[in-house]
Each structure stands twice: as structure tokens, then as C-alpha cells.
Motif scaffolding. Structure first.
Motif, PDB file in Angstrom:
ATOM      1  N   LEU A 349       0.566  -1.268   0.016  1.00 31.03           N
ATOM      2  CA  LEU A 349       0.351  -0.351  -0.470  1.00 31.03           C
ATOM      3  C   LEU A 349       1.376   0.908   0.218  1.00 31.03           C
ATOM      4  CD1 LEU A 349      -3.019   1.296   0.324  1.00 31.03           C
ATOM      5  CD2 LEU A 349      -2.530   0.914   2.448  1.00 31.03           C
ATOM      6  N   GLY A 350       1.118   2.327  -1.251  1.00 34.65           N
ATOM      7  CA  GLY A 350       1.557   3.011  -1.020  1.00 34.65           C
ATOM      8  C   GLY A 350       0.790   4.240  -1.152  1.00 34.65           C
ATOM      9  N   ALA A 351       1.539   5.365  -0.372  1.00 38.00           N
ATOM     10  CA  ALA A 351       0.475   6.617  -0.096  1.00 38.00           C
ATOM     11  C   ALA A 351       1.603   7.407   0.749  1.00 38.00           C
ATOM     12  CB  ALA A 351       0.299   6.278   1.072  1.00 38.00           C
ATOM     13  N   HIS A 352       1.252   8.439   1.453  1.00 36.67           N
ATOM     14  CA  HIS A 352       1.880   9.265   1.869  1.00 36.67           C
ATOM     15  C   HIS A 352       1.314  10.171   3.634  1.00 36.67           C
ATOM     16  CE1 HIS A 352       5.452  12.221   2.766  1.00 36.67           C
ATOM     17  NE2 HIS A 352       6.108  11.494   3.083  1.00 36.67           N
ATOM     18  N   MET A 353       1.861  10.656   4.001  1.00 38.84           N
ATOM     19  CA  MET A 353       0.662  11.019   4.942  1.00 38.84           C
ATOM     20  C   MET A 353      -0.261  11.834   4.620  1.00 38.84           C
ATOM     21  SD  MET A 353       3.651  12.489   8.344  1.00 38.84           S
ATOM     22  CE  MET A 353       3.777  13.868   6.879  1.00 38.84           C
ATOM     23  N   LEU A 354       0.511  13.118   3.765  1.00 33.85           N
ATOM     24  CA  LEU A 354      -1.247  13.328   2.740  1.00 33.85           C
ATOM     25  C   LEU A 354      -0.841  13.824   1.432  1.00 33.85           C
ATOM     26  CD1 LEU A 354      -1.542  16.834   5.475  1.00 33.85           C
ATOM     27  CD2 LEU A 354      -2.704  14.837   4.969  1.00 33.85           C
ATOM     28  N   GLU A 355       0.556  13.935   1.214  1.00 29.07           N
ATOM     29  CA  GLU A 355       1.243  14.189  -0.194  1.00 29.07           C
ATOM     30  C   GLU A 355       0.758  13.469  -1.850  1.00 29.07           C
ATOM     31  OE1 GLU A 355       2.824  14.038   2.336  1.00 29.07           O
ATOM     32  OE2 GLU A 355       3.438  16.096   3.014  1.00 29.07           O
TER      33      GLU A 355
END
Ligand code: MN
Length: 499
Positions: A349-355
Motif C-alpha cells: 500500500l503506497g501513500a504518504h501522510m497527505l501528499e
């Protein structure tokens, strides 16, 4: 200033020949070349202008043309073709001074041999079979990187391959003029986001400059209320906005603050000619919220972004966005976030805190506000979505001390199997090629970063061509990768790149 448009660039179509053939044949060579250049120029698969240049017949003409290409700002590279024989000693000086990439189009004007009518006049004209080999010898003798495309010029796969390469040449040109603004410096103690900025300037032309967050806050404060109003209108039209963020809602002021960040950041970057930026949540003094939604919105417009001071990924995200203008699929800053270690086909699962960039969103994103445990600020606004199923790549850029290294992994991007109602971040889910265990082991042996430029718009060939033109090591993890083979490649590369 505005961001680069790919259509502003041109490639020059160069045909080599010599005086031996006489004016009549040379006229025919020029007419045929013009026809090929026009065909490429008109194709929707070629995003830049293809400019025909007069046929070159002497060393002086070739050298002069290479000099002109070097200093022409809109020229991002050359397409070379030897319709007839062009003795390649004539090319040695020009090719050595050429500082732009070139593609060797190995085509023949006439598609098939006219068995009944073929004569010596035909043979004098359609000589690419040996003319291009003479040219190729000099390119190889000079150890010049170049793209070789083979096939008839009217075949759509040939045109497509040429067009695809022109996007890469645009990316290389864009990197030379990219300026990254770093708001604050690097996240404390983090290693992989660091790197030699002087070397990046010398090797790629990339400029990276730091700015105080206080100067950004000043630009945010200077944003007029009506500019904030206009952005709010856009948000209400383009997104599914949570009720509490809507006008009259309890959190509406937070959305207005986010709009102020967006407008202030954009103005700040544009005033300084910056096309990419980084932030660092440890260094946001004077800001009430972490910049989440604002960053997502700016990335969608084409600005590069990297979290925690990651200027390399930020530049890469921007350049990939310019390269892929007009293509389906998006490009985003990405981080390997958490694993789904199921027995059959483990996923990331790829993401970042928000960006995460909205260009990879499937459907209309939703805008919400939630508390964030990191950063010690007021709850930040963010847009929420996930990526559609499809093919993608993660490309990561590290400084290995004696060289830069790119690591890329081909991905099979998948839809989320279930909603994640308690995780309010934009994300993408993928199964890496050739499989999770091999891909993760290879990435880790390579020292690949946790940050990547994630793209569903570019092809493997484009990523490979990009690295080759830049002269940067690229480790591609794909269906052909084995851990043993990959470790061997790492060892060989240590020797190949040894200085
Ligand atoms: Mn990060």
C-alpha cells in the motif's frame, strides 16, 4: 511564469548525404526527407514539432548544425537518418560537440523492393541499409549513447517509438532548467533524501535552493481574500467536499487556510521560477496546518513535490509530469507505506501522510479534514482517493557517493479490495513485479529509497532511455528479475561505474 508545455519543444530531422551523388539525387533525398519529417510532425503520437533541416553533405555543415542545435533553446534533440551514404568521418567532430540527445532512425524511404523495376537509380537512392551502418560505426566508435529505432517510417509503431523518445528528450531538457525550492531543509537524521546538489547541478543542470518557511508564510499572508474565494469555488465544483468544510460549516476556515497555502505557495514558486518544491513537517514554523491539499493540488498542476526535503524525488516527479503531458495515467510522489503479506501475491500500500497527487485518482476525489498525529499542527485538509488498476512504475533516485543511482520497479496497480474508512489518506495499491519477495529483496539490496516517483503514464522503455541519456545507473526490477541476477548486476555496476 508558467510551467513548461511539451508542445513548445522541437526535434530537428537531420539527413546525412554527400556531394558524390550529384544535385539531382540530392534534391530527391531532400524531398523524401521532408516527407518523413512532415509525417512525424503531423502524428498525434509525436508531441513535439519535428523540424526538417537541409540535408548535410560536408563535415563543416554537420559541425555547424550541431553547434546550432546546442544553442537553440527549443531544440531538445536530433533525429538522424542516412537515406544515402554519408561517410562518417564527416560526423566525428559534430557528434563530439553535440550536447543534446539524438535518435538514429534506421528506416528506408521505399518500403519494399520493386522487383521488376529495381535499377541502379533506385539503388543509389535507397541506401539506408549501408549508409546507416557507416553512421552507426562512428557513433559506436565515439561511445555515444543514442536511441536506435528500426522500421518503415510510415509504420505506426515506429512513429510511436520516435514520439515516445521525444518525450524522454523533453524530460532531459526539462531537468536542465528545473529549480527545486526547499521549504526548510532535510528531515533530521534521514539519509536517503540527502545528496550532492552540486553534482546534480553539474551533471543534470538541476538547481536546488532552500528558503525559509517564514518567507512562504509572508507570501500566504499576502494572498487576497478574493483569490481564496475563487479557489473555494473551484473546490466546491471539482470535489466532493465534506460538509463541515463547506461555507457555513464548522471547519470552513480550515479549508480557506488550505486555499491560502495553495495560492501563496504557487505565487512563491512562480515568482522564483521554481517548478518543484519540498516541505519538511519538522520545519513549518508559522504555519497553522501541514500543507496537504495544497501540495496535492499543485502536484496535479505539474509541480514536482518531495516530502521531508526530498529534492531528488521532487525533481523527478516534475520531470515525469512534463514528459507525460497529454498521456493517460498520472504521476505522483509516493512512499512505500505498509504491506499486505498474504500468501498468494503480497502487495504494497503506497501513500504518504497527505501528499499524493490527484492525477492518479480514479473518480472524483473527496476533500476531508482529519487530525494528524505527526507535525503538531491543526488538522490538515486533504483529498482522498485511490489509484485505478493498471500498469505502473516506482522510480527512486539515490546518491551512492560516487554516482547517482535510479532504481525502478514495474508494478501491477490494483484497486483496493475493500474500503479503508479509518485511513483518510490518498493511496495506491500494487503488486510489484516479478513478485513481492523478489522485488522487495532487489530494491533493498540496491538501497532503494522509501520515496519514489510513481507513474502510470510512462513506459519501461522511456524510463530506460531517460537514464541512458543522463548517463545514470538504472536498476530495473521487472518480470525478468531474479535476486541472484540482480546481485550480479549490482557487482558489475560497481566495476562499471568505478572512478
Ligand atoms: Mn516520506
Amino acid at each position: 511564469m508558467s510551467l513548461t508545455q511539451i508542445s513548445q519543444y522541437e526535434v530537428w530531422f537531420i539527413t546525412g548525404s554527400q556531394h558524390l551523388y550529384g544535385p539531382k539525387v540530392l534534391e530527391q533525398v531532400a524531398a523524401n526527407s521532408q516527407e518523413i519529417a512532415a509525417h512525424l510532425n503531423e502524428s498525434t503520437n509525436v508531441p513535439v514539432s519535428v523540424v526538417f533541416k537541409p540535408v548535410v553533405k560536408t563535415a563543416d555543415e554537420i559541425t555547424a548544425l550541431c553547434q546550432e542545435a546546442n544553442t537553440s533553446p527549443n531544440c531538445i534533440g536530433l533525429i538522424t537518418w542516412m537515406h544515402t551514404f554519408s561517410p562518417s568521418k564527416m560526423w566525428a567532430t559534430g557528434l563530439q560537440i553535440l550536447n543534446k540527445p539524438f535518435l538514429h532512425l534506421h528506416t528506408q524511404f521505399n518500403r519494399e523492393i520493386p522487383w521488376k523495376d529495381i535499377d541502379m537509380n533506385f539503388m543509389n537512392l535507397n541506401q539506408a541499409a549501408h549508409g546507416c551502418r557507416e553512421f552507426a560505426f562512428m557513433c559506436s566508435r565515439l561511445r555515444l549513447p543514442r536511441k536506435v529505432v528500426v522500421g518503415h517510417w510510415q509504420d505506426e509503431d515506429v512513429v510511436q517509438q520516435v514520439g515516445s523518445w521525444t518525450r524522454v528528450a523533453v524530460g532531459v531538457a526539462e531537468l536542465k532548467v528545473t529549480k527545486v525550492a526547499r521549504f526548510g531543509d532535510n528531515m533530521r537524521n534521514v539519509a536517503v533524501t540527502e545528496g550532492d546538489k552540486v553534482e546534480a547541478l553539474i551533471k543534470f543542470g538541476l538547481t536546488v535552493d532552500a528558503y525559509g518557511v517564514g518567507d512562504l508564510v509572508k507570501a500566504m499572508d499576502a494572498v487576497e481574500e478574493n483569490a481564496v474565494d475563487a479557489l473555494i469555488e473551484t473546490y466546491l465544483t471539482d470535489y466532493d467536499v465534506a460538509e463541515s468544510l463547506q461555507p457555513g460549516g464548522a471547519d470552513h476556515e480550515s479549508l480557506r487556510y488550505s486555499a491560502r497555502i495553495e495560492a501563496g505557495m504557487k505565487q512563491f514558486l512562480d515568482d522564483r521560477g521554481c517548478q518543484a518544491f519540498t516541505t519538511n513537517f519538522e520545519n513549518l514554523y508559522g504555519m497553522q496546518q501541514l500543507p496537504g491539499f495544497a501540495v496535492q493540488r499543485l502536484m496535479k498542476q505539474g509541480y514536482g513535490f518531495g516530502g521531508e526535503g526530498d529534492w531528488k524525488t521532487s525533481a523527478l516527479v516534475h520531470v515525469f509530469k512534463v514528459m507525460s503531458q497529454g498521456l493517460p495515467g498520472g504521476t505522483s510522489f509516493m512512499e512505500d507505506y505498509t504491506y499486505h503479506l498474504q500468501d498468494d501475491g503480497a502487495k504494497v500500500l503506497g501513500a504518504h501522510m497527505l501528499e499524493v497527487c490527484e492525477s492518479i485518482a480514479e473518480g472524483k476525489p473527496r476533500v476531508e479534514i482529519h487530525h494528524l498525529g505527526i507535525g503538531g499542527k491543526a488538522p490538515p485538509v486533504r483529498s482522498l482517493f485511490s489509484a485505478p488498476a493498471g500498469k505502473g512504475f516506482n522510480v527512486s533516485w539515490m546518491d551512492m557517493g560516487n554516482r547517482f543511482r535510479l532504481v525502478a520497479n514495474e508494478l501491477s496497480v490494483e484497486k483496493l479490495p475493500q474500503d479503508m474508512p479509518k485511513l483518510p489518506v490518498a493511496c495506491a495499491l500494487w503488486e510489484p513485479k516479478p513478485n513481492f519477495k523478489t522485488a522487495a529483496a532487489a530494491w533493498i539490496y540496491a538501497g532503494g529509497a522509501h520515496h519514489s516517483a510513481f507513474t502510470m503514464a510512462l513506459s519501461k522503455e522511456q524510463i530506460e532511455d531517460f537514464a541512458e541519456i543522463l548517463g545514470v545507473e538504472l536498476l530495473m526490477i521487472d518480470d525478468d528479475t531474479t535476486v541472484a541476477g540482480f546481485k550480479k548486476e549490482l557487482r558489475l555496476n560497481e566495476a562499471f561505474y568505478a572512478k
